[in-house]
Design an enzyme around this catalytic site. Structure first.
Site, mmCIF file in Angstrom:
data_model
loop_
_atom_site.group_PDB
_atom_site.id
_atom_site.type_symbol
_atom_site.label_atom_id
_atom_site.label_comp_id
_atom_site.label_asym_id
_atom_site.label_seq_id
_atom_site.Cartn_x
_atom_site.Cartn_y
_atom_site.Cartn_z
ATOM 1 N N GLU A 114 3.630 -8.909 93.710
ATOM 2 C CA GLU A 114 2.264 -8.669 93.069
ATOM 3 C C GLU A 114 1.856 -7.371 92.974
ATOM 4 O O GLU A 114 2.159 -6.447 93.919
ATOM 5 C CB GLU A 114 0.996 -9.552 94.005
ATOM 6 N N LYS A 156 -5.601 -23.240 102.964
ATOM 7 C CA LYS A 156 -4.759 -22.486 103.942
ATOM 8 C C LYS A 156 -5.532 -21.472 104.485
ATOM 9 O O LYS A 156 -6.521 -21.110 104.066
ATOM 10 C CB LYS A 156 -3.659 -22.089 102.900
ATOM 11 N N ASP A 195 0.501 -15.286 105.024
ATOM 12 C CA ASP A 195 -0.465 -15.313 103.788
ATOM 13 C C ASP A 195 0.368 -15.918 102.543
ATOM 14 O O ASP A 195 -0.122 -17.058 101.875
ATOM 15 C CB ASP A 195 -1.063 -13.842 103.161
ATOM 16 N N HIS A 230 2.975 -20.761 100.802
ATOM 17 C CA HIS A 230 3.655 -20.791 99.259
ATOM 18 C C HIS A 230 4.976 -21.138 99.069
ATOM 19 O O HIS A 230 5.618 -21.790 98.570
ATOM 20 C CB HIS A 230 3.036 -19.977 98.283
ATOM 21 N N HIS A 256 -2.143 -24.080 96.600
ATOM 22 C CA HIS A 256 -2.294 -24.063 95.230
ATOM 23 C C HIS A 256 -1.044 -23.943 94.483
ATOM 24 O O HIS A 256 -0.989 -24.272 93.189
ATOM 25 C CB HIS A 256 -3.314 -23.123 94.816
ATOM 26 N N LYS A 286 2.333 -6.983 98.420
ATOM 27 C CA LYS A 286 1.396 -6.251 97.470
ATOM 28 C C LYS A 286 1.765 -5.014 96.922
ATOM 29 O O LYS A 286 2.841 -4.221 97.677
ATOM 30 C CB LYS A 286 0.147 -6.257 98.466
ATOM 31 N N LYS A 310 0.766 -25.920 90.406
ATOM 32 C CA LYS A 310 1.158 -25.130 89.288
ATOM 33 C C LYS A 310 2.226 -26.134 88.595
ATOM 34 O O LYS A 310 2.873 -26.793 88.847
ATOM 35 C CB LYS A 310 1.915 -24.043 89.349
HETATM 36 C C1 BG6 Z 1 -3.154 -16.578 97.673
HETATM 37 C C2 BG6 Z 1 -3.145 -15.296 98.534
HETATM 38 O O1 BG6 Z 1 -2.980 -17.741 98.384
HETATM 39 O O2 BG6 Z 1 -2.281 -16.862 96.596
HETATM 40 C C3 BG6 Z 1 -3.178 -14.272 97.904
HETATM 41 O O3 BG6 Z 1 -3.871 -15.503 99.542
HETATM 42 C C4 BG6 Z 1 -2.285 -14.025 96.509
HETATM 43 O O4 BG6 Z 1 -2.952 -12.893 98.594
HETATM 44 C C5 BG6 Z 1 -2.604 -15.484 95.844
HETATM 45 O O5 BG6 Z 1 -2.651 -13.169 95.666
HETATM 46 C C6 BG6 Z 1 -1.447 -15.591 94.836
HETATM 47 O O6 BG6 Z 1 -1.775 -16.703 94.074
HETATM 48 P P1 BG6 Z 1 -1.923 -16.801 92.536
HETATM 49 O O7 BG6 Z 1 -0.927 -18.090 92.147
HETATM 50 O O8 BG6 Z 1 -3.342 -17.262 92.145
HETATM 51 O O9 BG6 Z 1 -1.400 -15.556 91.707
#
Ligand code: BG6
Length: 509
Positions: free
Chosen positions: A250, A182, A269, A274, A212, A360, A216
């Site tokens: 986050e 992505k 992002d 996601h 990703h 963030k 999970k």
């Molecule tokens: C990424 C984003 O795809 O996913 C990041 O670019 C983000 O900004 C991250 O922090 C969060 O994913 P995880 O599940 O690895 O905490």
């Protein structure tokens, strides 16, 4: 209530699913784990010296190898532009450092030796792929004729097009698969253009667009929770659910990624990738099977039922101090936070708001899906009698999908004592306490394995991606101004108005 599980149920379920879901011919034999092992492969990793390869891909591949889940015969060829060329030895050292630093399995002993012997490096520029071509044909002749090729584009999106064109022009794309990171495009037009470029070299059934979050454990478990039990699916609809929240705050800031983040922002992002994908799993109709086509068809029907985003139902935020981060424009309007309300206009969900939030520098790092359940038809208990809750807020199903993950059903119970007072109670399942977590695969590992098995179920499809950009265009064309919020908070004040008359499940009460 704490659920317990016999033996290594998580891994057994995953293995069963992997073979059931596999659309393409899976692979060869078994690693003694009961799971189909992918057929022999050459894995070409573009961006092999980059951050993603270091943190996730190299450690993940070594973990798969140590678990007996890589093919019997495989080679991993790292590649990068000629300006960053490494010798095979340097690449092995680089991989060892990466695994040492970020891997769950340390790079020692025979396992590491065997893995390292399969690593090599071949530089490739868009206009000169000779060193890579030579490396691929060497690996092919070592392994034999039936080896498959898979390219992982762990590179900045601006480079996707030229690398894919190079793979097509050199013949490297023929009969091969590609994994694309992505973000897939930045708006509808760029996603469509990228899909055209990809399809000129690879048929859609050989394209694995990776997200990703879909790797999970707990996202898979949304399917199991809904469709493997008779208890929950009957209430998974507008008759019983008042609202759905998908909340991914986050604590980390942009961590020196200003160059990427300034052009991306929280919506591109996190949401269009996601959060919408997770929403697809939460809202989908029961698929006819777990095969890739059936599962992805149902997910895409959810996206088709989502209306264009309404800018009035979006809160964009920016944490105080963002504009002072190195590399950030002084007057930047990039959002570091976004919350929005959307709906799924179909028979199951009409009228139920879906609230999504991420950002963030917020109060906690969490990944939580909450379904707020309707109040009983007749309330015999005064609302105020529920300790610590109001307006039936405690009546929820809460899925924490940050690995290892948990599921809780929150309900009202009678407090012991002479008066009929209600208090908040919880039935809870914790992955960490209930299964053999040693069998876990991390999100990337799971997805790399699925891609080698040829199973696209957990990857995004071109029409789904384009639909999500399509409904996002009103927001991208006319974004509301960013509103400030304090680092460590839960976003701009207006985020509470967005969910009214409900409340955000987070922070936990
Ligand atoms: C990424 C984003 O795809 O996913 C990041 O670019 C983000 O900004 C991250 O922090 C969060 O994913 P995880 O599940 O690895 O905490």
């Amino acid at each position: 209530m704490t659920a317990t599980a016999r033996a290594s149920g998580a891994s057994r379920a995953r293995r069963a699913r992997a073979s059931a879901m596999s659309g393409a011919p899976a692979g060869s034999g078994s690693a003694g784990t009961g799971m189909t092992r992918p057929a022999d492969h050459i894995i070409v990793m573009f961006g092999a010296t980059g951050d993603l390869a270091k943190r996730k891909l190299l450690p993940g591949l070594f973990h798969l190898a140590s678990s007996g889940l890589l093919p019997e015969q495989y080679r991993i060829i790292g590649t990068a532009p000629a300006a960053y060329v490494l010798t095979d030895e340097q690449f092995r050292d680089h991989a060892k450092d990466a695994v040492q630093q970020f891997g769950r399995v340390k790079p020692t002993g025979a396992a590491w030796k065997a893995f390292a012997s399969r690593l090599s490096f071949g530089a490739a520029d868009a206009d000169d792929a000779q060193p890579l071509l030579a490396e691929v044909s060497k690996a092919e002749s070592e392994i034999g004729r039936h080896v498959r090729r898979i390219y992982h584009l762990a590179i900045p999106p601006v480079a996707f097009g030229s690398i894919i064109e190079m793979l097509g022009a050199t013949g490297l794309a023929t009969d091969a698969c590609v994994i694309i990171e992505k973000p897939f495009g930045t708006d509808l037009a760029s996603a469509q253009a990228l899909n055209r470029t990809v399809h000129a070299a690879f048929d859609e059934d050989r394209v694995f667009r990776i997200d990703h979050f879909l790797g999970k454990e707990s996202i898979d478990n949304v399917l199991a929770f809904r469709f493997a039990n008779g208890l929950f699916e009957p209430i998974w609809n507008r008759e019983h659910v008042r609202y759905v929240q998908i909340d991914v705050p986050e604590t980390l800031s942009i961590e020196g990624r200003a160059e990427f983040y300034e052009h991306t922002g929280a919506f591109r992002d996190m949401v269009v990738t996601h959060l919408f994908q997770v929403m697809g799993f939460v809202a989908m109709e029961p698929p006819t099977s777990l095969a890739a086509k059936a599962l992805r068809d149902e997910k895409i029907k959810v996206f088709e039922a989502m209306p264009d985003l309404d800018v009035a139902s979006v809160v964009r935020g920016q944490y105080t101090g963002y504009r002072k981060e190195p590399g950030v424009a002084r007057g930047s309007q990039t959002e570091t936070f976004i919350a929005l309300r959307t709906e799924v206009d179909n028979w199951r969900w009409a009228g139920v708001p879906f609230f999504l939030r991420t950002g963030k520098s917020l109060g906690q790092s969490r990944q939580v899906i909450t379904l707020g359940l309707r109040e009983p038809t007749l309330r015999m208990f005064p609302d105020e009698a529920v300790e610590g809750e109001s307006c039936g807020d405690g009546n929820e199903i809460v899925i924490d999908f940050a690995d290892p993950g948990s599921i809780a059903v929150r309900f009202a119970a009678k407090e012991p004592g002479p008066s009929l007072r209600l208090a908040a109670a919880e039935m809870r399942f914790d992955y960490a306490e209930s299964f053999c977590s040693a069998n876990d695969l991390e999100g990337y590992e799971h997805l790399l394995l699925e891609a080698m098995l040829g199973n696209q179920a957990l990857f995004t499809r071109s029409d789904g991606i384009e639909r999500l950009w399509e409904i996002s265009m009103p927001l991208l064309d006319d974004p509301p101004p960013v509103e400030p919020y304090a680092p460590g908070s839960w976003g701009p004040k207006r985020v509470h108005e967005l969910v009214a008359p409900y409340r955000w499940h987070l922070p936990d009460r």
